[in-house]
Design a protein around this motif. Structure first.
Motif, short mmCIF file in Angstrom:
data_model
loop_
_atom_site.label_atom_id
_atom_site.label_comp_id
_atom_site.label_asym_id
_atom_site.label_seq_id
_atom_site.Cartn_x
_atom_site.Cartn_y
_atom_site.Cartn_z
N SER A 88 -2.25 -33.14 58.86
CA SER A 88 -0.78 -33.35 58.74
C SER A 88 -0.39 -32.86 57.33
O SER A 88 0.12 -31.60 57.26
N PHE A 89 -0.50 -33.54 56.62
CA PHE A 89 0.29 -33.29 55.21
C PHE A 89 -0.49 -31.94 54.70
O PHE A 89 0.29 -31.08 53.98
N ASP A 90 -1.61 -31.80 54.79
CA ASP A 90 -2.62 -30.81 54.18
C ASP A 90 -2.32 -29.38 54.90
O ASP A 90 -2.50 -28.50 54.55
N ARG A 91 -1.65 -29.55 56.21
CA ARG A 91 -0.95 -28.33 56.76
C ARG A 91 0.34 -28.04 56.73
O ARG A 91 0.84 -27.01 57.21
N LEU A 92 1.28 -28.82 55.76
CA LEU A 92 2.39 -28.75 55.28
C LEU A 92 2.23 -27.79 53.97
O LEU A 92 1.85 -28.15 52.98
N ASP A 93 3.13 -26.76 54.03
CA ASP A 93 3.10 -25.92 52.81
C ASP A 93 4.46 -25.16 52.84
O ASP A 93 4.64 -24.24 52.97
N SER A 94 5.44 -26.14 52.20
CA SER A 94 6.80 -25.60 52.28
C SER A 94 7.01 -24.52 51.16
O SER A 94 7.57 -23.50 51.37
N ASP A 95 6.63 -24.56 49.92
CA ASP A 95 6.81 -23.79 48.88
C ASP A 95 5.77 -23.41 48.03
O ASP A 95 5.80 -22.75 47.17
N GLY A 96 4.45 -23.58 48.45
CA GLY A 96 3.36 -23.20 47.78
C GLY A 96 2.84 -23.80 46.42
O GLY A 96 1.93 -23.67 46.03
N CYS A 97 3.91 -24.85 46.26
CA CYS A 97 3.65 -25.36 44.79
C CYS A 97 3.16 -26.76 44.90
O CYS A 97 3.81 -27.79 45.63
N MET A 98 1.86 -27.15 44.30
CA MET A 98 1.22 -28.36 44.39
C MET A 98 1.65 -29.34 43.32
O MET A 98 1.63 -28.94 42.30
N SER A 99 1.94 -30.63 43.70
CA SER A 99 2.44 -31.62 42.89
C SER A 99 1.30 -32.18 41.85
O SER A 99 0.16 -31.89 42.17
N THR A 100 1.97 -32.80 40.77
CA THR A 100 0.90 -33.58 39.73
C THR A 100 0.93 -34.90 40.20
O THR A 100 0.09 -35.61 39.59
N ASN A 101 1.66 -35.47 41.12
CA ASN A 101 2.07 -36.80 41.37
C ASN A 101 1.71 -37.27 43.00
O ASN A 101 1.88 -38.36 43.21
N ASP A 102 1.17 -36.40 43.65
CA ASP A 102 1.08 -36.75 45.13
C ASP A 102 0.07 -37.64 45.43
O ASP A 102 -1.16 -37.95 44.96
#
Lengths: 384, 384
Positions: free
Chosen positions: B207-221
């Motif tokens: 689910s969340f791992d297959r969501l890639d809106s803008d290619g930018c990975m957060s520091t706080n997820d």
């Protein structure tokens, strides 16, 4: 100038109707010798255009008489018919020059998935051969332009009496894997084939391979180096590599400067890396981060986005012992804020990002552009 | 509904002044038991915020009494002072609830590199505890919003008599490595800790791992799952995993639908892959291709950009035996054009890209958004 700055080369650029604008769209560069040595590097994209498939065969014996390049169509994903068009182009040029088609390279650039008009292309080859001249390099550099706003040329001369000249096109899909874009470089130095090949790979590795404007790798990239030996001077290997690298870097920076819609040239230098590969990986992760690129467009020194990008890599570093500077201002150090962000002026086009990983002595620079409204506009408003 | 849809939970959302807008910015969710089991997954970004460092320790014994989440600041790259703020927040909540601070998770979201105002934060904790209620889930879901335009909630109920409810926030920096964004999911089912952990990892992976809106990975997820057992019903493992996955997918699609500046939701399905990993790698390469994303914004079915992205991957395929369909129209097959691009209507928000690698039987879908003027605007006009 351009590819005719070096002795022994003739070139031309003509309009044959592939571009609806009526602008020049076909270039030919001929090596009149006495030597006809060449080297080339190609895109590492596995989805490759027909001219790439053809040129990879031609370059195998390191012997090249001429190269023909068209804009107005990539001839990629056009199947057997497209490959035959590439083949016919090489055959036509070879016949008119009295050389073997297996010594003729072909490059194409433009939209993927559309057949090139073979009749227009072949009439263009005839016109280009008729207008070949020792001053034709400028016209050739104009004929390979697509969304480029200016033609890109560079040159260098050795005190020993030999020259290097080159031309490049490319404004989008700029993120090479090995080679990049369409680039033709000529030299009148006498250089062994293995040196040509080695020097070209060494030069592209630190120039075009460090240019990552939009993270998108092309299906048609090719960098070709041709040597005529017409100066009669045998080049010293290290000097040849040095001047070739200088010409490649100059062309790469001109591509950066003209990248689609960009308003900033961003130089991302990673220092203190355990290896050069680590430095490149970290710099590229920042170069490909849309949030960082949009912030630079907005003149916002949003350094958190830099570290968020760095943290996605596998490079050796302690995440809480990294220094980040923007335009000379140390803005984050050892996992917390450092200098005053108001001291950073992002108005100028050139932006310097320096990231010190404090993990070694290796360094590398990747150059990129910002993410702007014009980039979105140019890449959404029409097919290219 | 939200996190208080399941029995045994109380929640609240208050404004404590961290957001300059005056909107709600602090949420608390408390598990009143009888069980206090939990599982969590965290960002794989190596540059991690202080609440991530804290929460990773808290979750180790799989026992969690409460979670406190603030918007208005990420508390990332804020050094020892920032970590102390996280610690003080957990201590304050624990004391007021009469539980151990080592059973209190903390999440933060907002700008990186700015200290949170500890006084405001702690007064917010007090206010939030005072307004805790069994109907407070909606307020909590509002308090975690940053650039989100709507609060995201989802729920599911088993016929066996237990429930799952959840809330999520996230509109940018959307490209998880393992977990993503801030998500809190609660259940009143009686489930073993190891099942909670396994089910959460299985659900987030698709689910969340297959969501890639803008290619930018957060520091706080961080995605947190808490179980109260208050229904008194022991959940059957496979049904629990199924409903949990359903809730995660619903929240993920709500994040997609509200992604910063997006005008299209793009579902990229890769079929005929030799492995699921191959399918995800190929789909993600397309999801991260700015040229493709800009073309979709312009309603341009530029399929060459899809193949150019596919060609950058290491997945198993023959580049000249790939089928590409857009919104049901087969547009490229076996290395050449297929259908008529004029049949493709890209006006609706939802876009379906189907890529058949013809190399196996595995399949995966990655969802992304287009690259728009509004995305550039929202991410350049101000720090976030």
């Amino acid at each position: 100038m351009s590819v005719t700055y070096a002795l022994g080369f003739e070139a031309s650029g003509v309009a044959c109707g592939l571009k609806s604008s009526g602008n020049k769209d076909l270039a030919v560069v001929v090596n009149r010798g006495p030597l006809q040595k060449a080297a080339a590097v190609f895109t590492t994209n596995r989805c490759q255009a027909n001219p790439i498939l053809w040129s990879k065969e031609v370059i195998k014996d390191q012997q090249v008489s001429a190269i023909v390049l068209n804009s107005g169509g990539a001839n990629c994903y056009t199947g057997p018919q497209g490959f035959q068009t590439t083949h016919a182009t090489a055959e036509a040029l070879a016949e008119q020059l009295g050389v073997a088609s297996s010594d003729v390279l072909v490059c194409s650039t433009g939209l993927i998935g559309e057949q090139l008009d073979r009749e227009k292309l072949l009439s263009g080859v005839t016109a280009a051969v008729q207008s070949l001249s020792g001053d034709g390099g400028v016209f050739a550099s104009e004929a390979i332009m697509t969304t480029d706003s200016v033609a890109k040329r560079a040159q260098a001369e050795s005190a020993a009496g030999w020259r290097i000249g080159g031309m490049a096109k490319g404004a989008g899909m700029l993120a090479p894997g090995l080679a990049t874009m369409l680039v033709v470089i000529t030299t009148d130095a006498n250089v062994d084939s293995n040196v040509l090949d080695f020097a070209l790979r060494a030069a592209t590795r630190v120039s075009f391979d460090r240019l990552d404007s939009d993270g998108c790798m092309s299906t048609n990239d090719q960098v070709t180096l041709m040597a005529s030996g017409a100066s009669g001077v045998r080049a010293e290997t290290s000097e040849f590599e040095k001047l070739l690298t200088q010409v490649c870097k100059e062309l790469a920076l001109k591509l950066l400067d003209d990248a689609e819609g960009a308003s900033h040239n961003i130089h991302i230098t990673v220092d203190g890396a355990a290896s050069e590969d680590d430095a490149v990986e970290v710099a590229r992760s920042v170069a490909r981060n849309n949030l960082f690129k949009a912030a630079i467009f907005g003149n916002d020194p949003n350094w958190g986005r830099i570290l968020a990008a760095v943290g996605t890599t596998k490079a050796a570093f302690d995440p809480y012992n990294i220094d980040v500077s923007i335009n000379g201002v140390l803005i984050s150090s050892k996992g917390q804020p450092a200098g005053d962000r108001n001291l950073i002026d992002l108005a100028p086009r050139k932006v310097d990002i320096n990231i010190n990983l404090n993990s070694g002595a290796q360094i590398a620079t990747v150059v990129t552009n910002d993410l702007t409204h014009k980039y979105v506009e140019e890449n959404s408003a029409y097919s290219s």
